[in-house]
Design a protein around this motif. Structure first.
Motif, PDB file in Angstrom:
ATOM      1  N   PHE A  82       0.761  13.943 -12.603  1.00  0.00           N
ATOM      2  CA  PHE A  82       2.209  13.783 -12.727  1.00  0.00           C
ATOM      3  C   PHE A  82       2.800  14.966 -13.477  1.00  0.00           C
ATOM      4  O   PHE A  82       2.141  15.596 -14.297  1.00  0.00           O
ATOM      5  CB  PHE A  82       2.573  12.453 -13.398  1.00  0.00           C
ATOM      6  N   ASP A  83       4.072  15.222 -13.169  1.00  0.00           N
ATOM      7  CA  ASP A  83       4.727  16.416 -13.724  1.00  0.00           C
ATOM      8  C   ASP A  83       5.334  16.130 -15.094  1.00  0.00           C
ATOM      9  O   ASP A  83       5.256  15.017 -15.619  1.00  0.00           O
ATOM     10  CB  ASP A  83       5.783  16.950 -12.750  1.00  0.00           C
ATOM     11  N   VAL A  84       5.976  17.149 -15.641  1.00  0.00           N
ATOM     12  CA  VAL A  84       6.526  17.060 -16.993  1.00  0.00           C
ATOM     13  C   VAL A  84       7.676  16.060 -17.058  1.00  0.00           C
ATOM     14  O   VAL A  84       7.942  15.473 -18.107  1.00  0.00           O
ATOM     15  CB  VAL A  84       6.973  18.458 -17.470  1.00  0.00           C
ATOM     16  N   PHE A  85       8.350  15.829 -15.923  1.00  0.00           N
ATOM     17  CA  PHE A  85       9.462  14.875 -15.924  1.00  0.00           C
ATOM     18  C   PHE A  85       8.958  13.441 -16.067  1.00  0.00           C
ATOM     19  O   PHE A  85       9.560  12.632 -16.772  1.00  0.00           O
ATOM     20  CB  PHE A  85      10.296  15.043 -14.656  1.00  0.00           C
ATOM     21  N   VAL A  86       7.844  13.141 -15.408  1.00  0.00           N
ATOM     22  CA  VAL A  86       7.230  11.820 -15.579  1.00  0.00           C
ATOM     23  C   VAL A  86       6.771  11.660 -17.028  1.00  0.00           C
ATOM     24  O   VAL A  86       7.005  10.625 -17.660  1.00  0.00           O
ATOM     25  CB  VAL A  86       6.046  11.625 -14.612  1.00  0.00           C
ATOM     26  N   SER A  87       6.122  12.687 -17.552  1.00  0.00           N
ATOM     27  CA  SER A  87       5.655  12.635 -18.948  1.00  0.00           C
ATOM     28  C   SER A  87       6.820  12.432 -19.910  1.00  0.00           C
ATOM     29  O   SER A  87       6.736  11.634 -20.850  1.00  0.00           O
ATOM     30  CB  SER A  87       4.921  13.930 -19.303  1.00  0.00           C
ATOM     31  N   SER A  88       7.922  13.145 -19.663  1.00  0.00           N
ATOM     32  CA  SER A  88       9.086  13.025 -20.545  1.00  0.00           C
ATOM     33  C   SER A  88       9.676  11.621 -20.488  1.00  0.00           C
ATOM     34  O   SER A  88      10.108  11.074 -21.514  1.00  0.00           O
ATOM     35  CB  SER A  88      10.151  14.057 -20.150  1.00  0.00           C
ATOM     36  N   THR A  89       9.674  11.019 -19.293  1.00  0.00           N
ATOM     37  CA  THR A  89      10.197   9.652 -19.164  1.00  0.00           C
ATOM     38  C   THR A  89       9.285   8.658 -19.871  1.00  0.00           C
ATOM     39  O   THR A  89       9.758   7.694 -20.486  1.00  0.00           O
ATOM     40  CB  THR A  89      10.341   9.273 -17.679  1.00  0.00           C
ATOM     41  N   MET A  90       7.984   8.899 -19.805  1.00  0.00           N
ATOM     42  CA  MET A  90       7.038   8.044 -20.530  1.00  0.00           C
ATOM     43  C   MET A  90       7.246   8.164 -22.042  1.00  0.00           C
ATOM     44  O   MET A  90       7.229   7.164 -22.765  1.00  0.00           O
ATOM     45  CB  MET A  90       5.600   8.426 -20.159  1.00  0.00           C
ATOM     46  N   ILE A  91       7.440   9.386 -22.494  1.00  0.00           N
ATOM     47  CA  ILE A  91       7.690   9.613 -23.926  1.00  0.00           C
ATOM     48  C   ILE A  91       8.949   8.868 -24.359  1.00  0.00           C
ATOM     49  O   ILE A  91       8.976   8.202 -25.397  1.00  0.00           O
ATOM     50  CB  ILE A  91       7.819  11.123 -24.208  1.00  0.00           C
ATOM     51  N   ASP A  92       9.986   8.966 -23.523  1.00  0.00           N
ATOM     52  CA  ASP A  92      11.244   8.272 -23.832  1.00  0.00           C
ATOM     53  C   ASP A  92      11.039   6.763 -23.871  1.00  0.00           C
ATOM     54  O   ASP A  92      11.566   6.076 -24.753  1.00  0.00           O
ATOM     55  CB  ASP A  92      12.293   8.632 -22.784  1.00  0.00           C
ATOM     56  N   SER A 112       0.809  -1.217   0.000  1.00  0.00           N
ATOM     57  CA  SER A 112       0.000   0.000   0.000  1.00  0.00           C
ATOM     58  C   SER A 112       0.844   1.271   0.000  1.00  0.00           C
ATOM     59  O   SER A 112       0.327   2.353   0.245  1.00  0.00           O
ATOM     60  CB  SER A 112      -0.908   0.013   1.235  1.00  0.00           C
ATOM     61  N   VAL A 113       2.147   1.138  -0.263  1.00  0.00           N
ATOM     62  CA  VAL A 113       3.013   2.320  -0.292  1.00  0.00           C
ATOM     63  C   VAL A 113       2.660   3.174  -1.505  1.00  0.00           C
ATOM     64  O   VAL A 113       2.615   2.680  -2.632  1.00  0.00           O
ATOM     65  CB  VAL A 113       4.497   1.900  -0.357  1.00  0.00           C
ATOM     66  N   ALA A 114       2.388   4.431  -1.254  1.00  0.00           N
ATOM     67  CA  ALA A 114       2.007   5.331  -2.354  1.00  0.00           C
ATOM     68  C   ALA A 114       3.240   5.727  -3.152  1.00  0.00           C
ATOM     69  O   ALA A 114       4.264   6.116  -2.590  1.00  0.00           O
ATOM     70  CB  ALA A 114       1.321   6.574  -1.789  1.00  0.00           C
ATOM     71  N   TRP A 115       3.133   5.611  -4.460  1.00  0.00           N
ATOM     72  CA  TRP A 115       4.247   5.996  -5.333  1.00  0.00           C
ATOM     73  C   TRP A 115       4.281   7.512  -5.487  1.00  0.00           C
ATOM     74  O   TRP A 115       3.239   8.176  -5.481  1.00  0.00           O
ATOM     75  CB  TRP A 115       4.097   5.365  -6.707  1.00  0.00           C
ATOM     76  N   ASP A 116       5.487   8.040  -5.661  1.00  0.00           N
ATOM     77  CA  ASP A 116       5.612   9.465  -5.982  1.00  0.00           C
ATOM     78  C   ASP A 116       6.159   9.610  -7.402  1.00  0.00           C
ATOM     79  O   ASP A 116       6.406   8.622  -8.096  1.00  0.00           O
ATOM     80  CB  ASP A 116       6.485  10.197  -4.954  1.00  0.00           C
ATOM     81  N   ASN A 117       6.339  10.870  -7.814  1.00  0.00           N
ATOM     82  CA  ASN A 117       6.806  11.104  -9.186  1.00  0.00           C
ATOM     83  C   ASN A 117       8.193  10.521  -9.444  1.00  0.00           C
ATOM     84  O   ASN A 117       8.497  10.072 -10.554  1.00  0.00           O
ATOM     85  CB  ASN A 117       6.815  12.611  -9.478  1.00  0.00           C
ATOM     86  N   VAL A 118       9.030  10.525  -8.400  1.00  0.00           N
ATOM     87  CA  VAL A 118      10.367   9.945  -8.548  1.00  0.00           C
ATOM     88  C   VAL A 118      10.258   8.458  -8.880  1.00  0.00           C
ATOM     89  O   VAL A 118      11.006   7.935  -9.718  1.00  0.00           O
ATOM     90  CB  VAL A 118      11.199  10.149  -7.260  1.00  0.00           C
ATOM     91  N   THR A 119       9.307   7.777  -8.230  1.00  0.00           N
ATOM     92  CA  THR A 119       9.109   6.350  -8.493  1.00  0.00           C
ATOM     93  C   THR A 119       8.735   6.123  -9.950  1.00  0.00           C
ATOM     94  O   THR A 119       9.296   5.247 -10.621  1.00  0.00           O
ATOM     95  CB  THR A 119       7.994   5.776  -7.601  1.00  0.00           C
ATOM     96  N   TYR A 120       7.798   6.906 -10.437  1.00  0.00           N
ATOM     97  CA  TYR A 120       7.347   6.715 -11.819  1.00  0.00           C
ATOM     98  C   TYR A 120       8.459   7.028 -12.825  1.00  0.00           C
ATOM     99  O   TYR A 120       8.598   6.340 -13.838  1.00  0.00           O
ATOM    100  CB  TYR A 120       6.115   7.577 -12.098  1.00  0.00           C
TER     101      TYR A 120
END
Length: 706
Positions: free
Chosen positions: A266-276, A228-236
């Motif tokens: 999620f922030d632009v960094f998560v989005s950018s990692t998804m795009i990558d 049940s640990v909540a993920w943060d943007n760093v995790t994603y």
């Protein structure tokens, strides 16, 4: 004495801020003020407060510690570590906060040895008790410098002191073990110490990804998803980075679905990692969908989506995206320019590359290593090897990528001597060559026919630099033996070397059989290649041409019949060249250009000019069941002849003519272009499917072996 020295260093200042400080400012408020100035990095105002403190001489020993600790913190956060060190050295009494503040400053400056020296000095003092902040700083140093054994000693101290149960310390220790590739120990801490949190998981996952523990990372991910640990943007960011690195589209889709399920913001960094991730997995459309829903994407997101397009060969779309980005006034960074230059290299668009080069200089990125490396690559692949070397020679810093790009660039252009000279300079500079370096070096030896030197480089020099020969290196040796017509030796080398040869290696030998007209061996090699890859159209074409040159028309008919039965079609010849900002494409024997009639006349004029020099159309490989005049017609309008004729019409001398061709140049075009370059006194550069050809004064840099 200390007061006098400080007063000399910080004389009383009289700006408005200083004049309004109360005469008796309480110590607690003064500390809060200094903390606020440190957080906002207000160095000038902080110096004003410091000067006022010196003048007032609040000399209580207890107040000195808090006050000077606050000043050390101020100077550390304002990147004035030398001033912080001077204050620290003059303190009559220090506490753990004093040591921690100074150590943090050196850590942020990257002076790990200074941090560790301070730590050893502190723990050697009597009655010294490091706090959690000191330990997290020290563990960060051990992590960054790979000092895992010292980290283990620190671990023992933490266990005895009870600080191991402090969340920050536990996470720092997990991070240290993970970064030092001792992931099992990191997992033991995670399991043994209560109080799971997402920072611990992030550290473990980062360590696993960086260490290449793919299966273990998937186990941790599964565990994270079950708990049940909540993920943060760093995790994603970490998880999508893991999926990107391992090309794990299935897991990436699953995590993306989880994001949508929980309606995560999620922030632009998560989005950018998804795009990558989608780009690396070949899903450009998904990458674009992620990008298109972003509101006001920053340069990181723009660069990520353009990278996805470049990685999947969509170079034109990359440049189109950049035009849109420009219109939206998003300033490119060094990574953006690198991606764009690689797109120009893929399209062989020299004019676009030149324009980008000018923008790089204007934007102040001309000394950024990633940009200069991309410039060398772009100029090499667009046929301007002189400009590539010009960039190379003016670079302030070089890495192995720089040297490799220049060596391989020269080799690809057939300029073997220059490639080997750059290699010598690389060794002299102290840069360590790697496998890519030796591909360029052995390729240069192959162009020059340096058999003895080639075997020396592979058998001795590669071992000296701990570089293990691979398939590409062995293929270069096949090309080297083939260059000097040692075809039987090349075949024997392939049979006796313990390596899994691919179609490219066998076709290298087959091509040499075609050049040296060894049709018996060529037929045997071709049959072997066709068994390996029944749909390799290049092999059928080479075999057919060899039979045609030997005037074995029945064999030619059999090859073409086999191609029809297997539905294997030869790709139509196409060539293109850039003039200003336009790309002109030509297809063999097709009048697709608006100026086709003038181009055809120019071709005939050029062919008439070179016939007195001994040019005779090489009709051997043309269909034998047509008239000689018709055979010459087929040869006259090959795409590279059309492109070169148009270049001569439109590009004023002495500018070189640069043409790109999708297939290997035929023998007739190669012979003709050598003579066209001579009669027109032009440098003509053609990049075909195999290599670059530099035609000048009746010669080609490939020495007629391609």
């Amino acid at each position: 004495m200390a007061k006098t020295l400080l007063a000399q260093k910080f004389p009383p200042l009289t700006p408005t801020f200083g004049r309004y400080l109360p005469q008796f400012f309480p110590l607690e408020d003064m500390v809060k003020l200094l903390k606020g100035l440190a957080d906002t990095k207000s160095l000038k105002q902080g110096k004003t407060v410091h000067a006022q403190l010196v003048v007032r001489d609040q000399s209580s020993k207890d107040s000195d510690i808090f006050r000077i600790n606050s000043l050390i913190n101020l100077y550390v956060k304002c990147s004035q570590i030398q001033l912080a060190q001077k204050l620290f050295d003059r303190m009559h009494k220090r506490n753990a906060v004093s040591w921690s503040a100074l150590m943090t400053g050196y850590l942020h400056r990257g002076d790990k040895l200074e941090v560790l020296g301070l730590f050893k000095a502190f723990i050697s003092l009597e009655n010294s008790y490091p706090n959690e902040y000191i330990f997290t700083t020290v563990l960060s140093c051990y992590s960054d410098s790979g000092r895992v054994e010292e980290g283990k000693q620190c671990h023992g101290y933490l266990f005895k002191s009870g600080l191991l149960f402090h969340q920050y310390v536990k996470n720092a220790l997990i991070h240290m073990y993970s970064r030092c590739f001792h992931v099992e120990l990191a997992m033991d801490i995670l399991d043994a110490v209560p109080g799971y949190d997402i920072c611990s998981y992030n550290s473990i996952l980062n360590g696993l990804v960086e260490s290449g523990y793919t299966k273990e990372a998937e186990v941790v991910l599964a565990r994270m998803m079950q708990q049940s640990v909540a993920w943060d943007n760093v995790t994603y960011v970490t998880v999508f980075g893991f999926c990107s690195h391992n090309r794990n589209l299935r897991l990436g889709l699953k995590i993306h679905a989880q994001l949508l399920k929980f309606d995560m913001k999620f922030d632009v960094f998560v989005s950018s990692t998804m795009i990558d991730m989608y780009g690396k997995c070949g899903e450009v459309h998904n990458a674009r969908k992620i990008f298109d829903v972003l509101q006001n994407p920053n340069v990181v997101a723009w660069t990520a989506v353009m990278t996805a397009y470049v990685q999947n060969g969509h170079f034109e779309e990359t440049l189109n995206l950049f035009r849109i980005m420009d219109r939206k006034d998003v300033a490119p960074n060094e990574c953006t320019f690198s991606v764009l230059l690689n797109a120009c290299a893929g399209l062989a668009l020299l004019s676009h590359g030149d324009t980008l080069h000018a923008r790089v200089q204007k934007a102040g990125f001309k000394n950024h290593l990633t940009v200069t490396n991309a410039l060398i690559n772009m100029y090499s692949k667009t046929g301007n090897i002189d400009s590539a070397y010009n960039v190379f020679s003016n670079m302030m810093y070089r890495d192995s990528i720089t040297w490799n790009a220049m060596i391989c660039g020269y080799s690809h252009h057939g300029l073997g001597r220059q490639a080997l000279k750059v290699f010598e300079d690389m060794i002299y500079s102290g840069e360590q060559p790697n496998n890519i370096t030796f591909v360029g070096v052995l390729s240069a030896c192959a162009h020059l026919g340096l058999v003895k030197e080639g075997f020396y480089y592979m058998n001795h020099l590669m071992k000296k630099f701990e570089s293990e020969p691979g398939l590409e290196h062995y293929t270069c040796m096949v090309a080297l033996l083939s260059k000097v017509n040692l075809l039987e030796e090349a075949e024997n080398f392939m049979k006796t070397t313990q390596v899994k040869w691919d179609v490219v290696a066998w076709r290298t030998l087959l091509n040499a059989c075609h050049v040296h007209r060894n049709y018996g061996l060529g037929k045997r090699i071709a049959e072997h290649v066709i068994q390996m890859d029944p749909r390799d159209v290049g092999t059928y074409t080479l075999l057919s041409n060899m039979h045609a040159k030997a005037r074995r028309w029945d064999e030619v008919a059999n090859i073409r019949k086999l191609m029809r039965e297997r539905n294997i079609k030869k790709e139509p010849g196409a060539s293109w060249l850039g003039i200003k900002n336009e790309t002109h494409v030509f297809l063999s024997e097709v009048s697709n250009h608006p100026e086709s009639s003038q181009i055809f006349r120019k071709v005939q004029q050029l062919l008439a000019m070179i016939k007195p020099l001994g040019y005779v159309p090489d009709t051997a490989a043309v269909l034998h069941d047509v008239e000689d005049e018709q055979k010459e017609g087929y040869l006259s309008y090959h795409s590279e002849k059309l492109a070169i004729a148009y270049g001569i019409m439109k590009i004023p001398p002495p500018a070189p003519i640069r043409v790109i061709k999708n297939l290997r140049m035929c023998d007739d075009c190669h012979n003709a272009v050598k003579l066209i370059a001579k009669v027109t006194n032009r440098l003509i550069i053609v990049r075909d499917a195999n290599r670059f050809h530099h035609f000048q004064d009746g010669y080609c840099t490939c020495t007629d072996h391609w």
